[in-house]
Scaffold this motif. Structure first.
Motif, PDB file in Angstrom:
ATOM      1  N   ASN A  75       0.957  -1.293   0.031  1.00 45.96           N
ATOM      2  CA  ASN A  75      -0.081   0.182  -0.020  1.00 45.96           C
ATOM      3  C   ASN A  75       0.741   1.383  -0.155  1.00 45.96           C
ATOM      4  O   ASN A  75       0.552   2.187  -0.551  1.00 45.96           O
ATOM      5  N   ALA A  76       1.901   1.220   0.829  1.00 47.30           N
ATOM      6  CA  ALA A  76       2.908   2.437   0.736  1.00 47.30           C
ATOM      7  C   ALA A  76       3.583   2.738  -0.347  1.00 47.30           C
ATOM      8  O   ALA A  76       3.609   3.824  -0.802  1.00 47.30           O
ATOM      9  N   MET A  77       3.674   1.514  -1.271  1.00 46.38           N
ATOM     10  CA  MET A  77       4.374   1.855  -2.399  1.00 46.38           C
ATOM     11  C   MET A  77       3.380   2.240  -3.664  1.00 46.38           C
ATOM     12  O   MET A  77       3.800   2.774  -4.707  1.00 46.38           O
ATOM     13  N   ARG A  78       2.159   1.825  -3.467  1.00 48.33           N
ATOM     14  CA  ARG A  78       1.123   2.042  -4.278  1.00 48.33           C
ATOM     15  C   ARG A  78       1.089   3.552  -4.640  1.00 48.33           C
ATOM     16  O   ARG A  78       0.362   3.989  -5.646  1.00 48.33           O
ATOM     17  N   GLU A  79       1.081   4.263  -3.521  1.00 53.25           N
ATOM     18  CA  GLU A  79       0.978   5.724  -3.698  1.00 53.25           C
ATOM     19  C   GLU A  79       1.928   6.471  -4.664  1.00 53.25           C
ATOM     20  O   GLU A  79       1.609   7.390  -5.311  1.00 53.25           O
TER      21      GLU A  79
END
Length: 318
Positions: A75-79
């Motif tokens: 989720n953190a990298m999806r940003e």
């Protein structure tokens, strides 16, 4: 003023590797419930209590790390995605990380009593070395920039997992625990795609940075790697000392640290950590081909839909 939401045009190529990785990742889909771990009970009972404890700890440790990756990391990298399809690929990664985390629970419940399982969960939730890994990586997921988060993820999946992967692969290379190792090999195959894809995306953004910013990021990255490795090698000593495999595991971890750096476009960092230096029994465990699995008769150790084909060194790179 309302913001427009744009549809993904799957016929439009923004990045050719996105299409390749989407096809690769989706074609590799598998479920833990289709690998009969309980068929390893005979092998499991032949292990000493010390060996069983090591397997439980490495599997439990993997469960903790993959829980972090499925709940926070992806989720953190999806940003920070660069393309629409990259967002879709990250969704796939997130789902498979959840499957990975569940798979470790499947291994534990298939081979152990409830009391033993609870003890392992308690250990992984409180062990100082394991908790250091989780906190160090998660702090970057929460506060780091786009490139720092990718580095943290690549080191998590490409370095910190591998001390725990070693034992199942070693036993598979010794013709034991074949079903357990089958799940591990399926996970390794997924993680090799994740790591190389994220490394490629990292390099695209990295190359856009001014040289001064690149040098600053490089210093940060190697400081992080050395910090993680110090903890990882101490963890390795704690886990593997009882069976005398500490040096072999350390070499395997350093080898995979070099591979992770190479996935991001950097040179190998650790000496005496080439493929030829890795314990051949472990590499045999990776390379043993799976049999197709018949889910009706539960004959065989493989997974038909997501055949775990022979892992070669070049499979770590696209």
């Amino acid at each position: 003023m309302s913001l427009k939401h744009k549809v993904i045009n799957w016929d439009k190529i923004e990045d050719e590797l996105d299409d390749y990785v989407w096809d690769k990742a989706t074609s590799q889909f598998w479920l833990d419930t289709r690998v009969p771990i309980s068929n390893d009970l005979a092998d499991w009972r032949d292990l000493s209590a010390v060996e069983q404890e090591i397997i439980k700890k490495v599997v439990g440790g993997l469960a903790l790390l993959d829980t972090l990756q499925s709940e926070e990391g992806v989720n953190a990298m999806r940003e920070d995605v660069r393309t629409h399809k990259e967002a879709a690929i990250m969704n796939n990664f997130l789902f498979m990380e959840t499957i990975h985390a569940k798979s470790y629970g499947t291994i534990l419940t298939s081979l152990n009593s409830i009391k033993s399982i609870n003890e392992i969960y308690d250990w992984m939730n409180n062990d100082e070395r394991m908790q250091y890994k989780v906190k160090r990586i998660n702090d970057i997921y929460k506060t780091g920039n786009a490139l720092q988060k990718k580095i943290a993820s690549i080191f998590l999946e490409g370095v910190l997992y591998y001390s725990n992967f070693f034992a199942p692969l070693w036993y598979r290379g010794s013709n034991k625990l074949s079903n357990l190792a089958e799940l591990i090999k399926l996970i390794i195959r997924d993680e090799s795609v994740h790591g190389t894809y994220l490394g490629y995306k990292f390099r695209l953004t990295y190359n856009e940075l001014p040289e001064e910013d690149q040098e600053e990021l490089n210093s940060w990255m190697y400081e992080l790697l050395e910090d993680l490795m110090e903890n990882e090698l101490a963890y390795t000593e704690e886990i593997y000392s009882p069976i005398g495999m500490v040096d072999d595991v350390k070499t395997f971890v350093r080898y995979n640290a070099n591979k992770s750096l190479q996935n991001m476009g950097f040179l190998a960092y650790y000496e005496n950590a080439d493929l030829d230096d890795v314990n051949p029994i472990v590499m045999n465990g990776i390379s043993i081909e799976t049999a197709n699995h018949d889910f009706f008769s539960q004959v065989g150790a493989g997974y038909l839909m997501g055949n775990a084909e022979t892992m070669l060194d070049e499979d770590y790179d696209f």
